[in-house]
Design an enzyme around this catalytic site. Structure first.
Site, PDB file in Angstrom:
ATOM      1  N   GLU A  66      68.073  -5.306 -58.143  1.00 32.81           N
ATOM      2  CA  GLU A  66      67.306  -4.843 -56.958  1.00 32.81           C
ATOM      3  C   GLU A  66      67.686  -5.605 -55.763  1.00 32.81           C
ATOM      4  OE1 GLU A  66      65.808  -4.445 -59.924  1.00 32.81           O
ATOM      5  OE2 GLU A  66      65.119  -2.421 -59.797  1.00 32.81           O
TER       6      GLU A  66
ATOM      7  N   HIS B 277      53.119  -2.849 -63.043  1.00 35.29           N
ATOM      8  CA  HIS B 277      54.049  -1.587 -62.910  1.00 35.29           C
ATOM      9  C   HIS B 277      52.914  -0.706 -62.248  1.00 35.29           C
ATOM     10  CE1 HIS B 277      57.096  -2.791 -65.480  1.00 35.29           C
ATOM     11  NE2 HIS B 277      57.736  -1.651 -65.478  1.00 35.29           N
TER      12      HIS B 277
END
Lengths: 372, 428
Positions: free
Chosen positions: A95, A164
């Site tokens: 990322e 998450h």
């Protein structure tokens, strides 16, 4: 590959479960009049990407699994075949690296769309979003603009635990130089994504995986390739006169359901779909509060320093004398998301929470047991 | 090295086939003349040229002594030599002046000076075109100067004045200049590397998708960063993607042996940073960063390789900073004998000696260059000092390219339409 497989295990099967768990859409509660067709949010996003990539060759999509896998949530389905691997770029699981590469490409004349498999992973890249993307136009005195879209699913998912499952709207809305959009319906998703891609500044585009499969009526205007929703404008989803409920993303649906329940008890709620968290449509919020004199803010994120706090402050600054009751804030619980389904349900706002808060704001009696 | 070149060939072949090279306009001929490229393409385990290309000449790291002889000073013309000399002297004199101005309170915050490392900036950037990009760190003044940003604009930026290259909104660590394709100084370790890789990605995209490249080949991006950054994950992430996609970038490590007070040898498991290039399938080169001609020789090959579309190169320049990490650093950890060792190898003195010995110019010609630079830097200070501070109206400018990003106020109008907005007094 291990990393990719692990994440696929996390997201792939979950998607199916989520779709099955979704309640039937409360279509009756939505005030669409000239609906000619239904479209789900996934197709709305996919068509917006497709049209903008077709219109401007400097637009490209990059991220994990966006190409050959067709998107972890299938948002980019078919785009690789149509635009090829140069414009639909499968990245390694890095990322910080690929987000920075997107930002650098935006510095140098392209219009990247960076997909985060979920916004939770944007934490690994937040330095590039804030320090490299949001601040460069200012630091360079307008020489280096950063036309980039960071998009992906955001907010509480289902059964995936604390790391998450959280909402990043307030995180990114804190930062000058960013725009933060939170679509709810197919119309929002299409119109706002197209506006985001055309925008000259960095845009955080927060989708919600639980809405991807949900269908909404769309007008012919929405389906037109020129359709765009202006950034910074809220939408009154349902008009009312007794209490204003502000919400964004999935919570708009809950607020509409709450409004339906309230109407049966004689309370007329106005539901504002914020659409844009930054810039925030203070005008629409204050105009509504001046009409209803009561306000309930709804968000999925953590309460402290959240979207509700900012909206409340705006109303205190601009419309204090119009308020007939304290502002009510409904937010996620101030805890990391628990895994157990019963605890998870308690940690995110439910329709009943909104109904109760609206009743409190209207000074209707609420059973003591229900106020916890 | 055998293993490294094998790895490169193994992974490069399928990537090359996928990257659309056939559809893109042809790049200038001569691609196959590169020793790096030849080695990579053939996958030759014992290709002798690769060893030559890896011009190792460390005098700190043990075990590399044998390679010293491999690097010989290449010839430069008189014009080239004088251009290099002038740029290096400018870097040195400018930074010395910055120190003076900092201590006089004319500039503020963190100021990181480049003294000692001039051969790297000059050796690379003077080979670049205007369209090529430079991405730097917080130690960015001299990279900006080498890329052609006028000294007065850099000095005025450091003074926080409206005439600065970023109108006083960037500061010492954030030099940008769009006309010079200087894409920023980045204040965080590792932050500039992905941005530079993205600029290189854009260059390749423009070539292959938009068909916009110039006749000379791809625009090249040079990313400068230090030894400390090479322990950061973004470095590895971008080496991987740059090689995977064969991006036109040169990763230049300015290994000055110290990350503030952390010795490189104490921070890095294998201190030979150049070795990490072959690990990702790209050439890794070690060069004496105190010798501008050696730097230039390596830079030329790496830049040409990138321009031809053959992908990235990792270059480790062994250099030294003659001052502390920043002007606020007491610099107590570096040993005096280490400092004097590198001081004796001052790249500017060395180039001066070379120029005179090779009869490229006389001492008085070099003196007149030094005088010219002194005058330029003096003028830059006078300009910066006399320049106005940014007006209040600048406060709210440039947060967004589209000022409607400030949103709609409670009056229903865009906040940027408020007259107070252009005065910088609006509440936002």
């Amino acid at each position: 590959m291990l990393g990719a497989a692990r994440r696929q295990l996390g997201s792939g099967p979950m998607l199916g479960q989520v779709l099955r768990r979704l309640r039937p859409a409360a279509a009756a509660a939505r005030g669409y009049s000239a609906a000619v067709k239904e479209m789900n949010v996934r197709d709305a996003l996919n068509s917006a990407l497709d049209e903008e990539m077709s219109a401007d060759p400097s637009v490209f999509l990059m991220g994990e699994e966006v190409g050959e896998y067709q998107g972890a949530y299938k948002i980019s389905k078919g785009l690789l075949d149509k635009y090829g691997p140069d414009r639909v770029l499968d990245t390694p699981i890095t990322e910080a690296g690929f987000t920075g590469i997107g930002v650098g490409a935006a510095y140098h004349g392209l219009r990247p769309i960076v997909e985060f498999m979920t916004f939770n992973f944007s934490m690994q890249a937040i330095d590039h979003i804030i320090n490299s993307a949001a601040k460069s136009n200012y630091m360079s005195a307008g020489q280096i603009s950063v036309p980039i879209v960071f998009r992906g699913p955001n907010g509480a998912a289902a059964g995936v635990g604390a790391q998450h499952s959280q909402c990043y709207a307030a995180w990114y809305a804190h930062v000058p130089g960013l725009k933060v959009l939170t679509p709810y319906s197919a119309e929002d998703a299409r119109g706002l994504l197209k506006a985001a891609i055309r925008d000259p500044d960095p845009v955080i585009f927060l989708e919600n995986e639980l809405l991807y499969g949900e269908s909404f009526p769309v007008s012919a205007e929405v389906l037109d390739s020129s359709f765009c929703v202006p950034i910074g404008k809220a939408k009154i989803e349902r008009e009312g006169k007794d209490v204003t409920i502000t919400a964004y993303s999935k919570m708009v649906g809950y607020a509409l359901q709450a409004a339906e329940v309230l109407s049966k008890e004689g309370i007329s709620a106005e539901v504002i779909n914020l659409r844009s968290i930054r810039p925030l449509d203070r005008d629409a919020i204050n105009a509504s509060v001046r009409k209803t004199n009561r306000l309930v803010t709804v968000e999925e994120g953590f309460p402290q320093h959240g979207i509700g706090a900012e909206i409340c402050m705006s109303v205190v600054e601009e419309s204090f004398e119009y308020l007939d009751a304290p502002v009510e804030r409904i937010a996620g619980a101030d805890v990391p998301m628990p895994y157990a389904a019963n605890l998870e349900r308690m940690a995110v706002p439910q329709v009943d929470d909104i109904v109760r808060a609206a009743k409190r704001a209207c000074y209707r009696a609420v059973p003591v047991a229900a106020t916890a | 090295m055998a293993a490294a070149s094998f790895t490169a060939a193994k992974f490069l072949a399928p990537v090359a086939a996928r990257s659309g090279g056939e559809r893109a306009p042809p790049l200038p001929a001569g691609a196959s003349s590169s020793s790096f490229a030849r080695t990579l393409r053939r996958g030759g385990a014992h290709h002798p040229r690769l060893r030559t290309a890896l011009a190792v000449s460390s005098d700190v790291l043990a075990g590399n002594k044998a390679a010293h002889a491999a690097a010989s000073n290449p010839a430069v013309t008189r014009e080239e030599a004088l251009e290099l000399y002038e740029d290096m002297v400018l870097g040195r004199v400018f930074e010395d002046m910055c120190a003076q101005m900092y201590y006089r309170g004319k500039m503020f915050g963190f100021v990181h000076l480049y003294n000692g490392q001039e051969a790297v900036s000059t050796g690379f950037i003077k080979l670049l075109n205007q369209a090529d990009c430079v991405v730097s760190t917080y130690r960015d003044h001299v990279h900006a100067l080498s890329k052609g940003v006028p000294p007065r604009s850099v000095m005025a930026e450091l003074f926080g004045k409206a005439t600065g290259c970023c109108r006083g909104q960037g500061g010492s660590m954030h030099m940008f200049s769009a006309p010079h394709n200087l894409l920023g100084g980045f204040a965080f370790i590792g932050e500039g590397i992905p941005v530079a890789t993205g600029a290189a990605f854009a260059a390749k995209y423009r070539h292959e998708v938009l068909k916009e490249s110039g006749p000379d080949g791809l625009d090249v991006t040079v990313a400068f960063f230090g030894d400390g950054t090479c322990n950061n994950g973004q470095f590895f992430e971008c080496l991987n993607m740059a090689q995977l996609w064969k991006l036109p970038i040169v990763f230049v490590v300015e290994n000055n042996l110290w990350a503030i007070g952390m010795s490189h040898l104490r921070a890095t498991s294998d201190p030979e940073i150049w070795k990490k290039g072959p690990a990702f399938g790209m050439p890794g080169v070690h060069v004496d960063g105190m010798d501008v001609l050696k730097v230039r020789e390596v830079a030329k090959e790496a830049i040409e390789r990138a321009r031809r579309g053959e992908g990235p190169t990792l270059v480790e320049c062994e250099t030294y900073r003659f001052r502390g990490h920043s002007l606020a650093d007491p610099d107590e950890l570096r040993k005096p004998d280490e400092k004097s060792h590198y001081a004796a190898r001052d790249s500017i003195t060395a180039l001066k000696k070379y120029i005179i010995e090779e009869n490229l110019a006389t001492e008085s010609e070099l003196k007149s260059i030094e005088k010219k630079i002194d005058d330029i830097v003096e003028e830059a200070v006078e300009f910066a000092d006399a320049s106005p501070h940014p007006p209040r109206s600048q406060l709210l400018e440039n947060v967004f390219a589209d000022p409607k990003g400030f949103g709609i106020g409670p009056d229903g109008k865009y906040r940027c339409e408020d007259p107070k907005f252009t005065q910088g007094t609006a509440q936002v």
